[in-house]
Motif scaffolding. Structure first.
Motif, PDB file in Angstrom:
ATOM      1  N   THR A   1       0.828  -1.220   0.000  1.00  0.00           N
ATOM      2  CA  THR A   1       0.000   0.000   0.000  1.00  0.00           C
ATOM      3  C   THR A   1       0.857   1.262   0.000  1.00  0.00           C
ATOM      4  OG1 THR A   1      -0.115  -0.052   2.414  1.00  0.00           O
ATOM      5  CG2 THR A   1      -1.907  -1.149   1.198  1.00  0.00           C
ATOM      6  N   ASP A   2       2.192   1.076  -0.060  1.00  0.00           N
ATOM      7  CA  ASP A   2       3.084   2.231   0.004  1.00  0.00           C
ATOM      8  C   ASP A   2       3.586   2.672  -1.365  1.00  0.00           C
ATOM      9  OD1 ASP A   2       4.572  -0.020  -0.506  1.00  0.00           O
ATOM     10  OD2 ASP A   2       6.237   0.517   0.819  1.00  0.00           O
ATOM     11  N   TRP A   3       2.986   2.210  -2.454  1.00  0.00           N
ATOM     12  CA  TRP A   3       3.453   2.580  -3.779  1.00  0.00           C
ATOM     13  C   TRP A   3       3.449   4.098  -3.990  1.00  0.00           C
ATOM     14  CZ3 TRP A   3       6.179  -0.709  -6.290  1.00  0.00           C
ATOM     15  CH2 TRP A   3       5.929  -2.078  -6.278  1.00  0.00           C
ATOM     16  N   PRO A   4       2.374   4.840  -3.633  1.00  0.00           N
ATOM     17  CA  PRO A   4       2.409   6.301  -3.858  1.00  0.00           C
ATOM     18  C   PRO A   4       3.503   6.996  -3.072  1.00  0.00           C
ATOM     19  CG  PRO A   4       0.165   5.538  -3.520  1.00  0.00           C
ATOM     20  CD  PRO A   4       1.057   4.393  -3.151  1.00  0.00           C
ATOM     21  N   ALA A   5       3.911   6.429  -1.963  1.00  0.00           N
ATOM     22  CA  ALA A   5       4.919   7.094  -1.146  1.00  0.00           C
ATOM     23  C   ALA A   5       6.339   6.781  -1.608  1.00  0.00           C
ATOM     24  CB  ALA A   5       4.733   6.695   0.318  1.00  0.00           C
ATOM     25  N   VAL A   6       6.569   5.566  -2.101  1.00  0.00           N
ATOM     26  CA  VAL A   6       7.944   5.162  -2.432  1.00  0.00           C
ATOM     27  C   VAL A   6       8.313   5.474  -3.880  1.00  0.00           C
ATOM     28  CG1 VAL A   6       7.913   3.344  -0.693  1.00  0.00           C
ATOM     29  CG2 VAL A   6       7.234   2.812  -3.043  1.00  0.00           C
ATOM     30  N   LEU A   7       7.308   5.698  -4.742  1.00  0.00           N
ATOM     31  CA  LEU A   7       7.597   5.968  -6.152  1.00  0.00           C
ATOM     32  C   LEU A   7       7.750   7.454  -6.384  1.00  0.00           C
ATOM     33  CD1 LEU A   7       5.171   3.515  -8.012  1.00  0.00           C
ATOM     34  CD2 LEU A   7       7.647   3.310  -7.743  1.00  0.00           C
ATOM     35  N   ALA A   8       8.795   7.825  -7.080  1.00  0.00           N
ATOM     36  CA  ALA A   8       9.002   9.215  -7.463  1.00  0.00           C
ATOM     37  C   ALA A   8       8.420   9.451  -8.845  1.00  0.00           C
ATOM     38  CB  ALA A   8      10.498   9.531  -7.456  1.00  0.00           C
ATOM     39  N   GLU A   9       8.322  10.714  -9.222  1.00  0.00           N
ATOM     40  CA  GLU A   9       7.763  11.063 -10.510  1.00  0.00           C
ATOM     41  C   GLU A   9       8.622  10.488 -11.638  1.00  0.00           C
ATOM     42  OE1 GLU A   9       6.707  15.064 -13.122  1.00  0.00           O
ATOM     43  OE2 GLU A   9       7.255  15.222 -11.011  1.00  0.00           O
ATOM     44  N   GLY A  10       7.988   9.781 -12.556  1.00  0.00           N
ATOM     45  CA  GLY A  10       8.689   9.171 -13.683  1.00  0.00           C
ATOM     46  C   GLY A  10       9.415   7.887 -13.347  1.00  0.00           C
ATOM     47  N   GLN A  11       9.368   7.453 -12.096  1.00  0.00           N
ATOM     48  CA  GLN A  11      10.067   6.238 -11.685  1.00  0.00           C
ATOM     49  C   GLN A  11       9.156   5.039 -11.839  1.00  0.00           C
ATOM     50  OE1 GLN A  11      11.246   6.260  -7.577  1.00  0.00           O
ATOM     51  NE2 GLN A  11      12.268   4.238  -7.694  1.00  0.00           N
TER      52      GLN A  11
ATOM     53  N   VAL B   1       3.958   2.376 -11.896  1.00  0.00           N
ATOM     54  CA  VAL B   1       4.338   3.735 -12.247  1.00  0.00           C
ATOM     55  C   VAL B   1       3.368   4.702 -11.572  1.00  0.00           C
ATOM     56  CG1 VAL B   1       4.769   5.362 -14.127  1.00  0.00           C
ATOM     57  CG2 VAL B   1       5.189   2.916 -14.459  1.00  0.00           C
ATOM     58  N   LEU B   2       3.912   5.768 -11.005  1.00  0.00           N
ATOM     59  CA  LEU B   2       3.092   6.794 -10.366  1.00  0.00           C
ATOM     60  C   LEU B   2       2.519   7.708 -11.435  1.00  0.00           C
ATOM     61  CD1 LEU B   2       2.173   7.913  -7.614  1.00  0.00           C
ATOM     62  CD2 LEU B   2       4.153   9.445  -7.696  1.00  0.00           C
ATOM     63  N   THR B   3       1.192   7.835 -11.497  1.00  0.00           N
ATOM     64  CA  THR B   3       0.511   8.683 -12.488  1.00  0.00           C
ATOM     65  C   THR B   3      -0.507   9.565 -11.784  1.00  0.00           C
ATOM     66  OG1 THR B   3      -1.156   6.972 -12.875  1.00  0.00           O
ATOM     67  CG2 THR B   3       0.787   6.971 -14.318  1.00  0.00           C
ATOM     68  N   GLY B   4      -1.003  10.552 -12.577  1.00  0.00           N
ATOM     69  CA  GLY B   4      -2.028  11.442 -12.053  1.00  0.00           C
ATOM     70  C   GLY B   4      -1.514  12.519 -11.152  1.00  0.00           C
ATOM     71  N   HIS B   5      -0.171  12.669 -10.979  1.00  0.00           N
ATOM     72  CA  HIS B   5       0.343  13.672 -10.066  1.00  0.00           C
ATOM     73  C   HIS B   5       0.080  15.081 -10.585  1.00  0.00           C
ATOM     74  CE1 HIS B   5       3.470  12.594 -12.992  1.00  0.00           C
ATOM     75  NE2 HIS B   5       3.841  13.886 -12.913  1.00  0.00           N
TER      76      HIS B   5
ATOM     77  N   GLN C   1      -2.312   8.342  -8.281  1.00  0.00           N
ATOM     78  CA  GLN C   1      -2.696   7.061  -8.859  1.00  0.00           C
ATOM     79  C   GLN C   1      -1.442   6.228  -9.135  1.00  0.00           C
ATOM     80  OE1 GLN C   1      -4.787   8.245 -12.385  1.00  0.00           O
ATOM     81  NE2 GLN C   1      -6.793   8.224 -11.373  1.00  0.00           N
ATOM     82  N   VAL C   2      -1.634   4.948  -9.062  1.00  0.00           N
ATOM     83  CA  VAL C   2      -0.570   4.011  -9.424  1.00  0.00           C
ATOM     84  C   VAL C   2      -1.085   3.158 -10.586  1.00  0.00           C
ATOM     85  CG1 VAL C   2       0.924   2.136  -8.680  1.00  0.00           C
ATOM     86  CG2 VAL C   2       0.318   3.966  -7.074  1.00  0.00           C
ATOM     87  N   THR C   3      -0.367   3.189 -11.666  1.00  0.00           N
ATOM     88  CA  THR C   3      -0.737   2.399 -12.851  1.00  0.00           C
ATOM     89  C   THR C   3       0.160   1.170 -12.922  1.00  0.00           C
ATOM     90  OG1 THR C   3      -1.488   4.347 -14.049  1.00  0.00           O
ATOM     91  CG2 THR C   3      -0.954   2.394 -15.359  1.00  0.00           C
TER      92      THR C   3
END
Length: 754
Positions: free
Chosen positions: A350-360, A383-387, A393-395
């Motif tokens: 559940t930590d994907w939005p926190a650990v993923l940086a933009e474009g990572q 991939v982190l999207t919707g920022h 969002q996580v795709t």
């Protein structure tokens, strides 16, 4: 009058010095005949004493014994002969000029003359004249002028390297930079930097191609390369150089270098590439925008799942098919609903939005469980999207790899099975490194091929576990496979070891280059060898049996032909008795049939070519038996058994000899003091003469040219003689008539002496 050919008594053995003089004379005669230039030896009166074949090919009167008197005026002037005598008293030449050759053709020749002392003290001097045909030199000079004129207007630089004469430049480019590039190095191994185009004038982007060109020139490899140079006068220029290796003859490598100035063509090409690159970037931008649309995402095979704070928000068609349901079945639920029960499953995080940086993006591999209970493996990216909208969002992009994993398992099983097959196969199999030729892998049969333990083969090149010639041959084949990229198939003969009881063996070796990918050099070489010793022995036995059977059948055919011909001769003799008016013609036919039968009879009891001596003796015996007259046969000259007849010429020559012997008996006086007929076989180094002599007289002014071809007599002889390699003469010598038949290749063939 004593016969022309009386038996010779063996001469007493001469002293050692005499033998040496004869050997030297024979060697000088051989050198005289083998000289590529025309040579003629003449005496003080200009009479021709001796000449070699090139002189006969150049002189219009080579066979005329009068020598200088028979030659045209141009020849006499070139050879310093005037008013019936030599115009000089010392060596002269070289002298060039145009003279008349055989058939009236004009010849450009160079002549030398040397005055030789007499054969004995006080004897008049002799002259040795050498004539060289300059036609080839003239053709070469004309070709050089034509090539120079052609290449001078073509804008092409051409240089050719010859292992014997070094570099030759045929023409140069119009531009100074291209001229230097076409000049090529002065020797193999020299680099272009030693010429006008050095590394400092080559553009940086072209340095790799420039280095490849240097290497191709040093190693004489085929190459075509483009490169740019910066010239102080003409600016930036593009050159195209092609290196083409060749062979001017056995052991004489050569190389041709052709250089073109392609500046205009290269500029146009690069302009087109820039336009195409700009168009490609425009298309990529459009595709990136289109990829954001769900229509495109629905068309891909990768499952796309968008997960927001409230759970699954959207799924493409591939993801719906993968999960086994529609979007409504999963919308608002966590993606972990399809996760397998393994602990630490990536979809339960559940930590994907926190650990993923933009474009990572983070890649993972896991198992999924569809609604229908189907379990499968996927590889995915998060991939982190919707920022940009503020909605975190996580795709997830998921790819079904179940079939790939099954294929990997099958490949692993197949590789294990293949390894077992290789180890147990009756073939020698080895994997070599393409660079150093070290053995990387091999099976047990390879140890039998090398006759070495496995530890002495692994990691070593062939030179360390094979004998010198065998190692050199195998290494050359491995290098050939690397160079040609094609399968190399050869047979390797392994010598036996009598000390250890190892017999000789024959191996069928096949080598193929293995390339990991791309256009680079092959990385590995696969060798497969099989022992074909027994197979070759069986093939040789079958071949020898077939030859023996063929020879037996041929002898049987000749035997039956001989018997049938003897039967025909008997019928003709019976007809001669019943019809005395035709007895003469029938007797001539009987003799001819007997001659043919003798040839077939000789071929029954021998193996190999039909020897001339045996044919002559058999025909003489047959004619002597038919007419009851004595025929004395003599043989002289070195190794008469070297001369053999082909199947096509054996019958015509046998009939010719039969006719000559028959004529000698018919036209000679049996009441003469010596009524015998003489038949002599005189052998030379490369030709032979068959001479038939008997007491008699030729009509006044008789010549063979007056005899028309026919079916009997001398007319039959003229019709039967081979067109090439045979000549016949008939002349009066005192009270005897001498018929001489000269045979040389191709009418006869030369074999090794028995």
């Amino acid at each position: 009058m004593p016969p022309i050919f009386s038996p010779r008594r063996p001469a007493p053995r001469t002293a050692t010095a005499g033998e040496g003089a004869e050997a030297v004379t024979a060697e000088l005669a051989a050198l005289f005949d083998l000289n590529p230039c025309g040579l003629a030896l003449l005496d003080a009166s200009g009479r021709l004493l001796r000449h070699n074949p090139p002189w006969a090919a150049l002189s219009p009167a080579a066979a005329e014994p009068r020598g200088m008197a028979a030659l045209p005026e141009g020849w006499q002037r070139l050879c310093r002969w005037a008013a019936g005598q030599w115009a000089v008293s010392a060596d002269w030449g070289p002298e060039e000029g145009w003279v008349e050759g055989p058939g009236g053709r004009r010849l450009h020749v160079r002549a030398h003359g040397r005055r030789l002392p007499g054969a004995a003290p006080g004897a008049p001097a002799r002259w040795l004249i050498q004539v060289e045909d300059l036609a080839l030199q003239d053709d070469t000079a004309r070709a050089a002028v034509q090539i120079s004129a052609l290449m001078g207007t073509a804008g092409v630089g051409v240089a050719t390297w010859d292992a014997e004469q070094g570099w030759h430049s045929a023409a140069s480019l119009r531009s100074a930079a291209s001229t230097a590039a076409a000049a090529a190095p002065a020797a193999v191994g020299a680099s272009l930097s030693q010429l006008s185009i050095g590394r400092d004038v080559v553009e940086t982007e072209s340095l790799p191609d420039y280095t490849r060109l240097q290497q191709a020139l040093r190693q004489r490899e085929r190459l075509q390369v483009r490169y740019a140079v910066r010239h102080p006068d003409t600016g930036r220029r593009w050159l195209l150089t092609r290196v083409e290796p060749a062979e001017l003859g056995p052991g004489r490598p050569a190389m041709s270098v052709v250089t073109l100035d392609i500046t205009d063509e290269e500029n146009a090409r690069r302009h087109n590439e820039q336009l195409m690159a700009e168009q490609a970037r425009a298309r990529e931008s459009l595709l990136l925008q289109t990829d954001r649309t769900r229509a495109v995402l629905d068309s891909v095979l990768v499952g796309i799942v968008t997960v927001g704070p409230g759970g699954i928000e959207w799924m493409n068609r591939s993801a719906r098919r993968m999960f086994g349901g529609e979007l409504a079945d999963f919308q608002g639920q966590p993606i972990a609903v399809v996760a397998s029960p393994e602990p630490g499953h990536p979809l339960r995080r559940t930590d994907w939005p926190a650990v993923l940086a933009e474009g990572q993006a983070e890649t993972f591999e896991c198992r999924l469980v569809a609604r229908d209970g189907r379990t499968f493996w996927v590889v995915g990216n998060a991939v982190l999207t919707g920022h940009e909208t503020g909605a975190r969002q996580v795709t997830f992009a998921l790819l079904d790899i179940e079939r790939r994993r099954q294929a990997e398992n099958q490949i692993a099983q197949t590789q294990a099975s293949l390894q077992r097959i290789i180890e147990t196969a009756p073939l020698a199999i080895a994997l070599f490194d393409a660079r150093g030729l070290q053995v990387l892998q091999h099976n047990q049969m390879m140890s039998a091929f090398a006759r070495r333990p496995a530890e002495e083969i692994h990691g070593r090149p062939p030179s360390l576990w094979l004998t010198g010639p065998e190692a050199a041959a195998l290494s050359a084949w491995l290098h050939q496979a690397v160079a040609t990229r094609e399968m190399v198939r050869r047979e390797l003969h392994r010598e036996g070891d009598a000390e250890h009881g190892v017999p000789s063996s024959e191996w069928d070796v096949r080598i193929v280059a293995l390339q990991a990918g791309g256009e680079g050099q092959p990385e590995q070489l696969l060798l497969v060898a099989s022992d074909v010793s027994e197979q070759r022995a069986a093939e040789q036995a079958r071949f020898e049996a077939a030859i023996a059977q063929r020879e037996m059948l041929v002898k049987e055919v000749h035997h039956r032909i001989k018997n049938n011909l003897q039967g025909v001769a008997g019928l003709l003799q019976q007809n001669a008795l019943r019809h005395p008016e035709a007895a003469s013609a029938l007797a001539e036919a009987v003799g001819q049939v007997h001659a043919i039968a003798q040839v077939h009879g000789l071929q029954v009891g021998i193996t190999g070519p039909l020897r001339v001596r045996g044919v002559i003796e058999a025909i003489a015996t047959s004619v002597q038996r038919m007419f009851g007259r004595t025929i004395v046969c003599e043989v002289s000259g070195p190794a008469p058994h070297r001369f053999a007849l082909s199947e096509a010429d054996s019958i015509p020559i046998a009939l010719t000899v039969n006719e000559l012997l028959t004529n000698a008996i018919k036209h000679s006086d049996p009441a003469a003091p010596d009524a015998r007929v003489w038949c002599r076989l005189e052998c030379e180094d490369a030709a032979l003469r068959i001479c038939v002599a008997s007491t008699g007289a030729l009509p006044a002014g008789f010549t063979l040219a007056q005899v028309p071809p026919g079916i009997s007599g001398l007319g039959l002889v003229r019709a039967l003689l081979p067109r090439k390699g045979s000549a016949m003469s008939l002349e009066q010598q005192g009270s005897q008539v001498l018929a001489t038949l000269r045979l040389e290749p191709p009418a006869v063939s030369l074999l090794e002496p028995l």
